[in-house]
Design a protein around this motif. Structure first.
Motif, short mmCIF file in Angstrom:
data_model
loop_
_atom_site.label_atom_id
_atom_site.label_comp_id
_atom_site.label_asym_id
_atom_site.label_seq_id
_atom_site.Cartn_x
_atom_site.Cartn_y
_atom_site.Cartn_z
N SER A 281 0.82 -1.22 0.00
CA SER A 281 0.00 0.00 0.00
C SER A 281 0.85 1.27 0.00
CB SER A 281 -0.91 0.01 1.23
OG SER A 281 -0.15 -0.02 2.43
N VAL A 282 2.17 1.11 0.02
CA VAL A 282 3.06 2.28 0.04
C VAL A 282 4.10 2.15 -1.06
CG1 VAL A 282 2.75 2.63 2.51
CG2 VAL A 282 4.63 1.20 1.72
N SER A 283 4.71 3.29 -1.40
CA SER A 283 5.75 3.31 -2.42
C SER A 283 6.83 4.29 -2.02
CB SER A 283 5.16 3.73 -3.78
OG SER A 283 4.70 5.08 -3.72
N MET A 284 7.99 4.19 -2.65
CA MET A 284 9.09 5.12 -2.36
C MET A 284 8.71 6.54 -2.75
SD MET A 284 12.45 2.90 -3.49
CE MET A 284 13.57 4.26 -3.06
N ALA A 285 8.10 6.69 -3.92
CA ALA A 285 7.70 8.02 -4.39
C ALA A 285 6.65 8.63 -3.46
CB ALA A 285 7.16 7.94 -5.82
N GLY A 286 5.70 7.80 -3.02
CA GLY A 286 4.68 8.30 -2.11
C GLY A 286 5.27 8.70 -0.77
N ALA A 287 6.25 7.91 -0.29
CA ALA A 287 6.91 8.24 0.97
C ALA A 287 7.66 9.56 0.87
CB ALA A 287 7.86 7.12 1.37
N LEU A 288 8.36 9.76 -0.24
CA LEU A 288 9.09 11.02 -0.45
C LEU A 288 8.12 12.19 -0.52
CD1 LEU A 288 11.60 12.67 -1.06
CD2 LEU A 288 11.40 11.98 -3.46
N GLY A 289 7.06 12.03 -1.31
CA GLY A 289 6.09 13.12 -1.44
C GLY A 289 5.41 13.45 -0.13
N SER A 290 5.07 12.43 0.65
CA SER A 290 4.43 12.67 1.94
C SER A 290 5.37 13.38 2.90
CB SER A 290 3.97 11.33 2.54
OG SER A 290 3.05 10.68 1.70
N GLY A 291 6.64 12.99 2.89
CA GLY A 291 7.62 13.68 3.72
C GLY A 291 7.76 15.14 3.34
N LEU A 292 7.68 15.42 2.04
CA LEU A 292 7.77 16.80 1.58
C LEU A 292 6.55 17.62 2.01
CD1 LEU A 292 9.24 16.41 -2.03
CD2 LEU A 292 10.44 16.94 0.10
N VAL A 293 5.39 16.98 2.03
CA VAL A 293 4.18 17.68 2.49
C VAL A 293 4.32 18.04 3.96
CG1 VAL A 293 1.71 17.49 2.93
CG2 VAL A 293 2.65 16.64 0.78
N PHE A 294 4.81 17.12 4.78
CA PHE A 294 5.01 17.42 6.19
C PHE A 294 6.09 18.48 6.38
CE2 PHE A 294 2.76 13.61 8.03
CZ PHE A 294 1.98 14.35 8.91
N THR A 295 7.12 18.44 5.54
CA THR A 295 8.14 19.48 5.59
C THR A 295 7.54 20.84 5.27
OG1 THR A 295 9.87 17.90 4.93
CG2 THR A 295 10.34 20.25 4.62
N ALA A 296 6.73 20.88 4.21
CA ALA A 296 6.07 22.13 3.82
C ALA A 296 5.15 22.64 4.93
CB ALA A 296 5.28 21.92 2.53
N LEU A 297 4.44 21.72 5.59
CA LEU A 297 3.56 22.12 6.69
C LEU A 297 4.38 22.72 7.82
CD1 LEU A 297 0.81 22.22 8.10
CD2 LEU A 297 1.20 19.84 8.85
N PHE B 216 -3.72 7.84 0.18
CA PHE B 216 -3.63 8.40 -1.18
C PHE B 216 -2.18 8.45 -1.63
CE2 PHE B 216 -7.47 10.19 0.77
CZ PHE B 216 -8.42 9.76 -0.14
N ASP B 217 -1.49 7.34 -1.43
CA ASP B 217 -0.05 7.26 -1.70
C ASP B 217 0.32 7.70 -3.11
OD1 ASP B 217 2.70 5.98 -0.79
OD2 ASP B 217 2.27 5.20 -2.80
N ALA B 218 -0.48 7.33 -4.10
CA ALA B 218 -0.13 7.61 -5.50
C ALA B 218 -0.14 9.10 -5.81
CB ALA B 218 -1.10 6.88 -6.43
N ALA B 219 -0.94 9.87 -5.09
CA ALA B 219 -1.05 11.31 -5.37
C ALA B 219 0.01 12.13 -4.65
CB ALA B 219 -2.43 11.81 -4.97
N MET B 220 0.75 11.53 -3.73
CA MET B 220 1.63 12.30 -2.85
C MET B 220 2.86 12.92 -3.53
SD MET B 220 -0.28 12.35 -0.39
CE MET B 220 0.77 13.54 0.44
N PRO B 221 3.48 12.28 -4.53
CA PRO B 221 4.65 12.94 -5.14
C PRO B 221 4.33 14.32 -5.69
CG PRO B 221 4.59 10.63 -5.75
CD PRO B 221 3.31 10.90 -5.04
#
Length: 262
Positions: free
Chosen positions: A145-161, A226-231
């Motif tokens: 249910s997770v991917s490397m790209a989704g993990a990176l994108g999610s981390g960037l969202v938390f960084t932006a927050l 929504f892992d696929a949308a996170m990058p």
């Protein structure tokens, strides 16, 4: 004059950044690696509870949920520490008037001190996000249910927050004269976005019939859903955070111009 201003900004950047971002970066990378190593060793019942509570699936999702909170925490409090050193400490030790006696405007002083702090916090979050994407790789693929790209994108969202909240934090810190008050304001600002996640954990019934609301405000878990949308969202979030940071600096400069130094 421009050369003098550049030298001034460089000196202020060195003072504002200090050793905290370097320490945060080292601790952050170690935290990412240790989290990925320790969570698979927890009792199966613990990880199963996390999956049920946050409506996620798989060990990789449980790891990422914890990694995201770590990114958010270190990126924010690395910056909060820098902002308190840059803005609150001079008022507390009554050195702000001396600092502003230089032939430099208050807005230039604010940008020179706050800008490097926000950039350093961004760097901490981005590097931790990259590390998170790497450590989660063994748990991706094969219907995960997770991917490397989704993990990176999610981390960037938390960084932006984190960067966005730090920008908001600038304005109240311009008025605060006590480090303890500043820390309390920072903590409240940090914890508010996580409140819906606590509600999902302890009172999931409150979200019954409100699935769309749950998907929007339960941070961390919804990034996994929504892992696929996170990058793409990660890149957009960083751009929005930088624009908002500039707006906060403009507003902060106006507030600073009207603020009594004593």
């Amino acid at each position: 004059m421009q050369a003098t201003l550049r030298r001034y900004r460089l000196l202020e950047a060195r003072h504002a950044i200090g050793w905290v971002p370097v320490l945060s970066l080292l601790v952050g990378i170690a935290l990412v690696v240790l989290t990925a190593a320790l969570i698979p060793r927890l009792p199966t019942a613990v990880n199963a509870f996390m999956e049920r509570a946050f409506l996620i699936r798989g060990l990789g999702a449980v790891i990422l949920l914890n990694e995201y909170i770590g990114i958010y925490f270190l990126a924010f409090f690395c910056g909060a520490t820098g902002l308190m050193k840059a803005l609150v400490e001079p008022r507390e030790n009554r050195s702000l008037e001396l600092l502003l006696s230089k032939p430099i405007s208050r807005s230039a002083f604010l940008v020179a001190r706050v800008g490097p702090v926000l950039l350093a916090s961004t760097l901490v979050g981005v590097v931790m996000s990259l590390a998170t994407a790497l450590v989660v790789r063994p748990f991706t693929g094969g219907g995960a249910s997770v991917s490397m790209a989704g993990a990176l994108g999610s981390g960037l969202v938390f960084t932006a927050l984190a960067v966005l909240l730090l920008s908001v934090l600038v304005v109240p810190l311009l008025r605060v004269r006590d480090a303890l008050q500043a820390l309390l304001i920072a903590f409240v600002l940090w914890v508010v976005p996580l409140a819906p996640s606590a509600v999902l954990l302890y009172r999931p019934d409150l979200f019954e019939g409100r699935e769309r609301l749950r998907e929007l405000i339960v941070l961390g878990a919804n990034f996994i859903w929504f892992d696929a949308a996170m990058p793409l969202l990660g890149v957009i979030a960083l751009v929005v955070a930088f624009v908002a940071s500039w707006g906060a600096l403009v507003l902060g400069a106006r507030v600073f111009e009207r603020t009594e130094l004593r």
